[in-house]
Design an enzyme around this catalytic site. Structure first.
Site, PDB file in Angstrom:
ATOM      1  N   ASP A  38       0.848  -1.186   0.000  1.00 59.23           N
ATOM      2  CA  ASP A  38       0.000   0.000   0.000  1.00 59.23           C
ATOM      3  C   ASP A  38       0.893   1.249   0.000  1.00 59.23           C
ATOM      4  OD1 ASP A  38      -3.196   0.583   1.017  1.00 59.23           O
ATOM      5  OD2 ASP A  38      -1.754   2.227   1.134  1.00 59.23           O
ATOM      6  N   HIS A  58      -6.743  -5.565   2.381  1.00 56.48           N
ATOM      7  CA  HIS A  58      -5.615  -4.980   3.103  1.00 56.48           C
ATOM      8  C   HIS A  58      -5.069  -6.059   4.028  1.00 56.48           C
ATOM      9  CE1 HIS A  58      -6.626  -0.616   2.327  1.00 56.48           C
ATOM     10  NE2 HIS A  58      -7.822  -1.134   2.159  1.00 56.48           N
ATOM     11  N   GLY A 118     -15.258   3.691   3.880  1.00 60.15           N
ATOM     12  CA  GLY A 118     -13.885   4.131   3.626  1.00 60.15           C
ATOM     13  C   GLY A 118     -13.283   3.591   2.350  1.00 60.15           C
ATOM     14  N   GLN A 119     -14.070   2.848   1.546  1.00 59.30           N
ATOM     15  CA  GLN A 119     -13.493   2.347   0.294  1.00 59.30           C
ATOM     16  C   GLN A 119     -13.305   3.502  -0.683  1.00 59.30           C
ATOM     17  OE1 GLN A 119     -15.730  -0.771  -1.685  1.00 59.30           O
ATOM     18  NE2 GLN A 119     -14.074  -1.170  -3.148  1.00 59.30           N
ATOM     19  N   ASN A 166     -12.561  -2.855   2.981  1.00 59.07           N
ATOM     20  CA  ASN A 166     -13.510  -1.753   3.082  1.00 59.07           C
ATOM     21  C   ASN A 166     -14.547  -1.938   1.981  1.00 59.07           C
ATOM     22  OD1 ASN A 166     -12.177  -0.500   5.247  1.00 59.07           O
ATOM     23  ND2 ASN A 166     -10.707   0.447   3.861  1.00 59.07           N
ATOM     24  N   HIS A 211     -10.153  -5.284  -3.072  1.00 57.46           N
ATOM     25  CA  HIS A 211      -8.790  -5.483  -2.581  1.00 57.46           C
ATOM     26  C   HIS A 211      -8.831  -5.796  -1.100  1.00 57.46           C
ATOM     27  CE1 HIS A 211      -9.868  -1.234  -2.339  1.00 57.46           C
ATOM     28  NE2 HIS A 211      -9.168  -1.186  -1.209  1.00 57.46           N
TER      29      HIS A 211
HETATM   30  P1  5GP Z   1      -9.584   1.566   0.278  1.00 60.00           P
HETATM   31  O1  5GP Z   1      -9.672   2.857   1.043  1.00 60.00           O
HETATM   32  O2  5GP Z   1     -10.278   1.643  -1.062  1.00 60.00           O
HETATM   33  O3  5GP Z   1      -9.967   0.351   1.068  1.00 60.00           O
HETATM   34  O4  5GP Z   1      -8.033   1.344   0.009  1.00 60.00           O
HETATM   35  C1  5GP Z   1      -7.353   1.831  -1.091  1.00 60.00           C
HETATM   36  C2  5GP Z   1      -5.896   1.771  -0.726  1.00 60.00           C
HETATM   37  O5  5GP Z   1      -5.154   1.853  -1.906  1.00 60.00           O
HETATM   38  C3  5GP Z   1      -5.433   2.918   0.180  1.00 60.00           C
HETATM   39  O6  5GP Z   1      -4.918   2.368   1.387  1.00 60.00           O
HETATM   40  C4  5GP Z   1      -4.366   3.633  -0.652  1.00 60.00           C
HETATM   41  O7  5GP Z   1      -3.269   4.040   0.122  1.00 60.00           O
HETATM   42  C5  5GP Z   1      -3.987   2.583  -1.682  1.00 60.00           C
HETATM   43  N1  5GP Z   1      -3.609   3.095  -2.986  1.00 60.00           N
HETATM   44  C6  5GP Z   1      -4.315   3.978  -3.737  1.00 60.00           C
HETATM   45  N2  5GP Z   1      -3.698   4.205  -4.921  1.00 60.00           N
HETATM   46  C7  5GP Z   1      -2.561   3.443  -4.890  1.00 60.00           C
HETATM   47  C8  5GP Z   1      -1.502   3.263  -5.829  1.00 60.00           C
HETATM   48  O8  5GP Z   1      -1.486   3.816  -6.920  1.00 60.00           O
HETATM   49  N3  5GP Z   1      -0.498   2.420  -5.458  1.00 60.00           N
HETATM   50  C9  5GP Z   1      -0.504   1.756  -4.266  1.00 60.00           C
HETATM   51  N4  5GP Z   1       0.530   0.943  -4.008  1.00 60.00           N
HETATM   52  N5  5GP Z   1      -1.495   1.899  -3.356  1.00 60.00           N
HETATM   53  C10 5GP Z   1      -2.509   2.740  -3.662  1.00 60.00           C
END
Ligand code: 5GP
Length: 115
Positions: free
Chosen positions: A31, A102, A93-94, A87, A100
């Site tokens: 991440d 975490h 929070g998504q 999420n 995906h």
């Molecule tokens: P969500 O909030 O949708 O559950 O998580 C998305 C996650 O993707 C966040 O923790 C954010 O830091 C990560 N993320 C977003 N864009 C990128 C990217 O371009 N590269 C990487 N490695 N992580 C990303």
């Protein structure tokens, strides 16, 4: 201009990442904004599923594969124990609508739920 999510662009190679694990159907990478000493994202390569609810309904085997890869990563990068966070929906929070997981491991005392 691509209308893929950033994770779709990572799968296609448009956005380069260091691959930590890869199978025919799954990819894992760090991440970019870590919330724990180990914070890895595990994603399916397909762009078909926006969230874990859709994935569980559409391809439970692929969801199980994500969990197996998460466990392997936790063994390589931590002590084998891990927190798995999905999420599900903007209100939770998504921010990226390509399902995906975490994988949070290591020192989890200060970590959030992956958001
Ligand atoms: P969500 O909030 O949708 O559950 O998580 C998305 C996650 O993707 C966040 O923790 C954010 O830091 C990560 N993320 C977003 N864009 C990128 C990217 O371009 N590269 C990487 N490695 N992580 C990303």
């Amino acid at each position: 201009m691509s209308n893929k999510t950033v994770f779709g662009q990572i799968v296609s190679g448009e956005i380069p990442v260091k691959k930590l694990a890869e199978t025919d159907r799954v990819l894992a990478f760090y991440d970019q904004n870590p919330q724990a000493s180990v914070h890895i994202l595990v994603i399916p390569k397909t762009t078909e599923y926006a969230n874990v609810t859709e994935l569980a309904a559409g391809d439970p085997g692929l969801l199980a594969e994500i969990v197996q890869v998460a466990k392997k990563l936790a063994t390589v990068y931590a002590d084998g124990d891990y927190r798995l966070v999905f999420n599900n929906g903007a209100g939770a929070g998504q921010t990226v609508f390509h399902v995906h997981a975490h994988v949070l491991a290591g020192d989890l005392t200060e970590s959030s739920a992956g958001g």
